[in-house]
Scaffold this motif. Structure first.
Motif, short mmCIF file in Angstrom:
data_model
loop_
_atom_site.label_atom_id
_atom_site.label_comp_id
_atom_site.label_asym_id
_atom_site.label_seq_id
_atom_site.Cartn_x
_atom_site.Cartn_y
_atom_site.Cartn_z
N LYS A 66 0.82 -1.20 0.00
CA LYS A 66 0.00 0.00 0.00
C LYS A 66 0.86 1.26 0.00
N ASP A 67 2.02 1.21 0.66
CA ASP A 67 2.96 2.34 0.66
C ASP A 67 3.83 2.38 -0.59
N LYS A 68 3.53 1.52 -1.57
CA LYS A 68 4.26 1.45 -2.83
C LYS A 68 5.74 1.11 -2.63
N PHE A 69 5.99 0.20 -1.66
CA PHE A 69 7.36 -0.29 -1.40
C PHE A 69 8.33 0.87 -1.15
N LYS A 70 7.87 1.84 -0.35
CA LYS A 70 8.67 3.04 -0.10
C LYS A 70 9.98 2.69 0.60
N ASP A 71 9.93 1.77 1.58
CA ASP A 71 11.13 1.41 2.33
C ASP A 71 11.93 0.30 1.69
N HIS A 72 11.47 -0.19 0.54
CA HIS A 72 12.15 -1.31 -0.13
C HIS A 72 12.31 -0.98 -1.62
N PRO A 73 13.20 -0.06 -1.97
CA PRO A 73 13.37 0.30 -3.38
C PRO A 73 14.02 -0.84 -4.17
N GLU A 98 22.35 4.69 -3.72
CA GLU A 98 23.81 4.70 -3.88
C GLU A 98 24.26 3.97 -5.14
N LEU A 99 23.40 3.06 -5.63
CA LEU A 99 23.77 2.26 -6.80
C LEU A 99 23.11 2.78 -8.09
#
Length: 408
Positions: free
Chosen positions: A45-52, A57-58
């Motif tokens: 629901k948060d659109k994978f905000k904490d899991h890009p 950095e890459l």
């Protein structure tokens, strides 16, 4: 092509979450799994905000320049397995020269500019290093000292016995300037205990036996603690005095450190007298009164016990005798009692000697003065005789003339 790949990925994610929703509706799983699936739906629901998908950095390549390669599992591709094994290039030098030419054609003058910029960076780095070496940084916040004390405290508290603690602390390889802080921290930890623990005495003894510099530091700490003993509470005072008592009875520190103790009414306080009392009671308990008395009578240490067993003033001598007698160690004062008993005789003989010396000096001075006066009287008598003779000579010619006149 890239948009098609993104759509296919979204459809796959959608299918996975549909399957998870179906599992929740069946309600054939335990509560823990249900909570985990709910968490997964919240992440979606948060659109994978904490899991890009790609970390910031890459993500170095701009999106317009990114090229996505799609490989199908069913397609046959040449894997080039020989690249997994290193093999030397016989034409390495020629290939490097070709690579430099190709790179120059592609990059143009950027290579030379890049080289100059790298040289400038190297020079700036060297200048910064030289400036850092020349700049002397003084840590006024004492952060390093606080961290050192914290490390020592945690090491002491986490050790099972003194041998393990000594091994851990000696393994830290303290600088010579940090050794004094190790001694201070050990004394402070000992004073914080509810009752004296022999652990600290054995630990301090091990440090003194391993390195002689710690012996000198503990001697300095003894004098410092004695000078500031009035700042400690009774329990801390007891623990510190027993710690130094252990070091003295095991000869971990020399007895010459007692030179700072002056046992008299003017130079002692109630705290310092309690410190001396506990210290000597600890020594007498483990050494025995005969051995302790023998150590105090040692000819090589007598000069260092002049303040502890004073003989300069009968008043100080009497105070020291009364102190040791009150704490149950009167046997240590036999020599002082004998000295105090013979003190009047010594004073009388000294006074007689002073009187005799003064009399002899007065007699010598009187004899000198009498000899001077006699010599002066002799000189006066001689002068008188000379004057009388001269007068007689002057008076004799007229008498002769008178005699001649009478004869004529």
């Amino acid at each position: 092509m890239r948009s098609e790949v993104g759509r296919s990925q979204l459809t796959e994610v959608h299918l996975i979450f549909e399957r998870l929703r179906h599992i929740l509706h069946e309600a054939k799983i335990d509560k823990r799994i249900q909570y985990m699936i709910d968490v997964i739906f919240a992440v979606r629901k948060d659109k994978f905000k904490d899991h890009p998908s790609v970390l910031a950095e890459l993500d170095l390549v701009e999106e317009s320049e990114q090229v996505t390669h799609v490989l199908e599992i069913e397609d046959s591709e040449t894997t080039e397995d020989q690249l997994d094994v290193f093999s030397p290039d016989p034409d390495y030098i020629q290939n490097e020269e070709k690579y430099k030419i190709i790179r120059a054609d592609i990059l143009g003058d950027e290579e030379s500019g890049g080289g100059s910029s790298s040289d400038d960076d190297d020079e700036s780095d060297e200048e910064e290093e030289d400036a850092a070496k020349e700049t002397l940084i003084i840590d006024e916040t004492q952060t390093n000292l606080t961290e050192l004390r914290r490390t020592i405290y945690l090491t002491i508290m986490s050790s099972l016995d003194f041998e393990e603690c000594a091994h851990k602390l000696l393994k830290m390889n303290f600088q010579p300037t940090q050794e004094r802080e190790v001694c201070n921290m050990l004394i402070e930890c000992c004073s914080q205990e509810r009752s004296y623990l022999r652990f600290y005495g054995l630990l301090a003894q091990r440090f003194c036996q391993v390195n002689k510099s710690y012996e000198e530091h503990f001697c300095e700490c003894f004098q410092e603690q004695y000078d500031t003993i009035h700042r400690l509470e009774t329990n801390k005072l007891r623990n510190v005095s027993k710690l130094f008592g252990h070091l003295l009875l095991t000869d971990a520190i020399p007895w010459t450190c007692m030179v700072c103790i002056h046992l008299n009414e003017d130079e002692t306080t109630s705290s310092s007298r309690i410190f001396i009392k506990i210290l000597f009671q600890e020594l007498a308990e483990f050494m025995g009164l005969p051995r302790l008395n023998e150590r105090l009578k040692d000819a090589t240490l007598t000069a260092y016990f002049e303040g502890l067993l004073p003989r300069d003033n009968p008043r100080n001598t009497r105070f020291s005798i009364n102190f040791f007698t009150s704490i149950g160690l009167g046997g240590l004062t036999d020599d002082l009692r004998e000295h105090l008993k013979n003190a009047p005789k010594m004073i009388m003989t000294q006074q007689r000697h002073d009187v005799d010396s003064s009399d002899s000096s007065s007699e010598s001075s009187s004899s000198d003065s009498s000899s001077d006066s006699s010599s002066e009287s002799e000189k006066e008598e001689k002068s008188r005789r000379k004057t009388s003779e001269s007068r007689r000579r002057r008076a004799s010619p007229p008498r002769e003339r008178r005699r001649d006149d009478r004869r004529g």
